[in-house]
Scaffold this motif. Structure first.
Motif, PDB file in Angstrom:
ATOM      1  N   LYS A 354     -28.307  65.753  80.608  1.00 21.39           N
ATOM      2  CA  LYS A 354     -27.006  65.116  80.361  1.00 21.39           C
ATOM      3  C   LYS A 354     -27.251  64.051  79.322  1.00 21.39           C
ATOM      4  N   PHE A 355     -26.399  64.004  78.334  1.00 22.44           N
ATOM      5  CA  PHE A 355     -26.599  63.001  77.289  1.00 22.44           C
ATOM      6  C   PHE A 355     -25.311  62.211  77.075  1.00 22.44           C
ATOM      7  N   SER A 356     -25.458  60.983  76.611  1.00 19.07           N
ATOM      8  CA  SER A 356     -24.277  60.224  76.217  1.00 19.07           C
ATOM      9  C   SER A 356     -24.643  59.228  75.131  1.00 19.07           C
ATOM     10  N   ASN A 357     -23.637  58.756  74.452  1.00 17.09           N
ATOM     11  CA  ASN A 357     -23.838  57.771  73.384  1.00 17.09           C
ATOM     12  C   ASN A 357     -22.599  56.910  73.248  1.00 17.09           C
ATOM     13  N   THR A 358     -22.803  55.630  72.985  1.00 18.92           N
ATOM     14  CA  THR A 358     -21.711  54.760  72.548  1.00 18.92           C
ATOM     15  C   THR A 358     -22.268  53.880  71.442  1.00 18.92           C
ATOM     16  N   GLY A 372     -17.711  56.681  71.137  1.00 21.32           N
ATOM     17  CA  GLY A 372     -18.707  57.243  72.041  1.00 21.32           C
ATOM     18  C   GLY A 372     -18.377  58.662  72.439  1.00 21.32           C
ATOM     19  N   ALA A 373     -19.345  59.326  73.042  1.00 19.45           N
ATOM     20  CA  ALA A 373     -19.137  60.701  73.482  1.00 19.45           C
ATOM     21  C   ALA A 373     -20.168  61.065  74.533  1.00 19.45           C
ATOM     22  N   THR A 374     -19.840  62.112  75.299  1.00 16.22           N
ATOM     23  CA  THR A 374     -20.811  62.706  76.211  1.00 16.22           C
ATOM     24  C   THR A 374     -21.180  64.087  75.678  1.00 16.22           C
ATOM     25  N   TYR A 375     -22.369  64.555  76.066  1.00 18.56           N
ATOM     26  CA  TYR A 375     -22.921  65.787  75.504  1.00 18.56           C
ATOM     27  C   TYR A 375     -23.607  66.589  76.592  1.00 18.56           C
TER      28      TYR A 375
END
Lengths: 419, 233
Positions: A354-358, A372-375
């Motif tokens: 599970k990945f995420s970024n902001t 931001g987004a989730t991946y």
């Protein structure tokens, strides 16, 4: 039981016999070598050491004794942070069981599974994690090379370069010109150049309000573009001239000796020039032979290299799919990788990736925005699932809260990396 | 810690016992308390939630509920002799970090002196005779939600939660500090689950949290609640 010398040895011998040898090819504990002590590498080293409870030998190779975060370094340029606040040492990682080696990794032998250090030593590994960040593509901006980085700093690896750029901005003559040569995609920190422009404008507005900022950009658009352009109009009206691809922003050369920037055939004398060249994976990834073009392709499920299942590539250097090259992304990828590596070496359970970024950016004092987004991992790549972005026209309380949130994130991620 | 308490003593002398000289409006304070009630209960049947219950707070030594896990910062303040009275509550409520720099309380303080006086007057209602607390309802907001009891009944796997927590600890500190992003450690599991489902259903407003919670399943939320309820060990 009182632990005396004799039974201590007995305990040690017994646990050595019981220790798993899942992948430790005839040499005791499994060994992980991590190259690069930034948001990807430090996090991966820390999580593997912490979660394996000493079951895995983890060595981190990082030449710098103090790591200055690239994230928040624009806030230093804007006067909102001091350099000391951005520096982090490796003492807590060492205390957590990571063997921290301050040296350059200069060679990787993937057949023998060894890493060569500039100091002459060799380190064997079962799993190798590369998190070397970025280097610059040679010849990307005609007239500029690393020899010119004092005259025209890149300031895209935080530390002395960032300090130099701040000093040059402070020394600009009244009404002078600051130029930025922005990089082509993909590059580290997509909103970074534009947050930097905002921070330079913030400083100049106070100290040198008739100064001008020119941005030559090879791209037709950029991250958070409408938010930045709204902010520039609100806070720095008439100060910033962004020249995109349509107006020849990609047709650029520089002359560091005479401080001339040529954009689309037109020569402009400038006082400060921030050259941010095209980027590629940190050199050790190329030396290790895991790059294809400028970047190192990886499998989304565990960040393993497409060239070698025992080598992993994290963060900016990796070519993974939809995630931006950011410290947040590297930290997120590192935890997925750490879980997979520990599982492969010790048999611990491996959970799905599970990945995420902001990414937060500061436009002016208390005017923060974020995207931001989730991946998730697919067969093909790290694929975006869901995302959000700050809206134009938000009230000042929201923007202030967003900035304060970014400060909380900074404390959180640096603790997550360094302990 | 002692220097900080000494400094607090000086500040109180200068302030000349504000809380006592001007009494607040307890009815207005009940409204101010809504800022607190997400984490603290007060009144009949009040229990510890994310924060300790506040019945009988007047005259109590800080961090003295044996059945609540306080931050180290609060424990040191209590050991250093901090007691809760109108004066100390007033200073604390103005800026909690000034007294307990490492508190997990995600609250920036109340700048308006009248609001603080009113709040203190309200809390005093539940302290005058701790054995005889007025028959007011507990005020915690956490009790009003529509999360399916079956979801609340899920027993989370803390080991799974530990893995999932990696997504949280990029921003939220595992040690429980709060610097612009709230602490999420040592919450009652139910409160954690309710909060995450409020983000998931977008009834609670924060884009990052809505996104993160939006793709967490019920089991995953339960696992995270179980894990963070036990941190820091």
């Amino acid at each position: 039981m009182t632990l005396n010398r004799r039974n201590f040895i007995g305990v040690a011998a017994a646990s050595a016999l019981a220790a798993p040898h899942v992948l430790a090819d005839g040499h005791g504990k499994p060994r992980v070598v991590v190259i690069g002590g930034g948001a990807g590498g430090a996090t991966a080293a820390r999580y593997i050491a912490k979660d394996s409870d000493g079951g895995v030998d983890v060595t981190l190779i990082e030449p710098s004794r103090t790591y200055f975060t690239c994230f928040f370094s624009n806030l230093y340029l804007g006067g909102f942070k001091e350099m000391g606040e951005l520096g982090h040492t490796y003492g807590k990682l060492a205390a957590a069981g990571v063997n921290v080696v301050h040296d350059w990794a200069v060679g990787v032998d993937r057949d023998a599974k060894t890493v060569t250090l500039a100091g002459g030593g060799h380190l064997g590994y079962d799993k190798l994690i590369l998190s070397p960040g970025i280097d610059f593509v040679e010849g990307a901006v005609p007239g500029w090379d690393l020899g010119a980085q004092n005259a025209m700093p890149h300031a895209y690896k935080a530390g002395s370069q960032t300090e130099l750029l701040r000093a040059q901005i402070a020394a600009m003559p009244e009404g002078g010109t600051f130029a930025m040569i922005a990089p082509p995609n993909p590059f580290r920190c997509p909103p970074g150049p534009y947050e930097r422009v905002s921070m330079v404008a913030h400083v100049l507005k106070q100290s040198n309000p008739t100064a001008k900022i020119i941005v030559a950009d090879p791209k037709p658009k950029f991250s958070k573009m409408s938010l930045f352009q709204e902010g520039w109009a609100n806070h720095y009206e008439g100060m910033i001239d962004w020249i995109g691809e349509d107006f020849g922003g990609g047709e650029v050369s520089v002359d560091p000796a005479s401080m001339i920037v040529t954009i689309d055939g037109e020569e402009t004398p400038v006082d400060v020039c921030n050259v941010i060249p095209a980027m590629k994976a940190g050199r050790i990834a190329e030396i290790a032979g895991v790059t294809d073009g400028n970047w190192a392709p990886v499998n989304a499920a565990d960040m393993s290299s497409k060239a070698d299942p025992d080598v992993y590539v994290l963060g900016d250097a990796s070519q993974q799919g939809d995630m931006p090259k950011s410290g947040f992304s590297a930290n997120s990828q590192a935890k997925v990788c750490a879980n997979a590596v520990r599982g492969a070496l010790t048999g611990s359970k491996v959970f799905p990736a599970k990945f995420s970024n902001t990414c937060w950016s500061l436009i002016a004092a208390d005017d923060g925005v974020k995207v931001g987004a989730t991946y998730e991992a697919t067969e093909e790549k790290i694929a975006k699932v869901d995302g959000f972005i700050s809206e134009t026209g938000e009230d000042s309380a929201t923007r202030k809260a967003t900035y304060e949130e970014s400060e909380g994130w900074y404390t959180g991620i640096t603790a997550d990396m360094m302990g | 810690m002692r220097w900080r308490l000494a400094a607090l003593g000086v500040a109180l002398c200068l302030a000349g016992g504000i809380g006592r000289a001007e009494s607040g409006d307890a009815e207005a304070g009940a409204v101010v308390f809504q800022k607190c009630s997400g984490c603290h209960q007060i009144g009949a049947g009040a229990e510890h939630r994310i924060g300790p219950h506040l019945n009988g707070i007047f005259g109590r030594v800080a961090a003295s509920h044996g059945d609540f896990s306080y931050s180290k910062s609060f424990q040191r303040a209590g050991a250093g002799g901090l007691e809760w009275h109108a004066e100390t509550l007033d200073v604390f409520l103005e800026n909690p970090r000034a007294i307990t720099s490492g508190t997990r309380m995600s609250f920036r303080g109340i700048k308006d002196a009248k609001d603080r006086r009113d709040l203190i007057a309200y809390m005093r209602r539940f302290s005058d005779n701790p054995a005889d607390i007025p028959e007011a309802d507990p005020t915690a907001a956490a009790t009003s939600h529509d999360v399916d009891p079956a979801i609340l009944a899920l027993v989370g796997d803390p080991d799974y939660g530990e893995y999932l927590s990696g997504e949280c600890t990029t921003c939220h500190q595992a040690e429980g500090g709060d610097d612009g992003i709230p602490s999420i450690v040592l919450w009652p599991e139910e409160d954690f689950v309710v909060a995450m489902h409020a983000y998931k259903s977008k009834t609670r407003n924060h884009p990052v949290m809505q996104m993160v919670a939006g793709r967490l399943g019920d089991e995953e939320i339960a696992a995270l609640a179980a894990y963070f309820a036990r941190l820091p060990d």
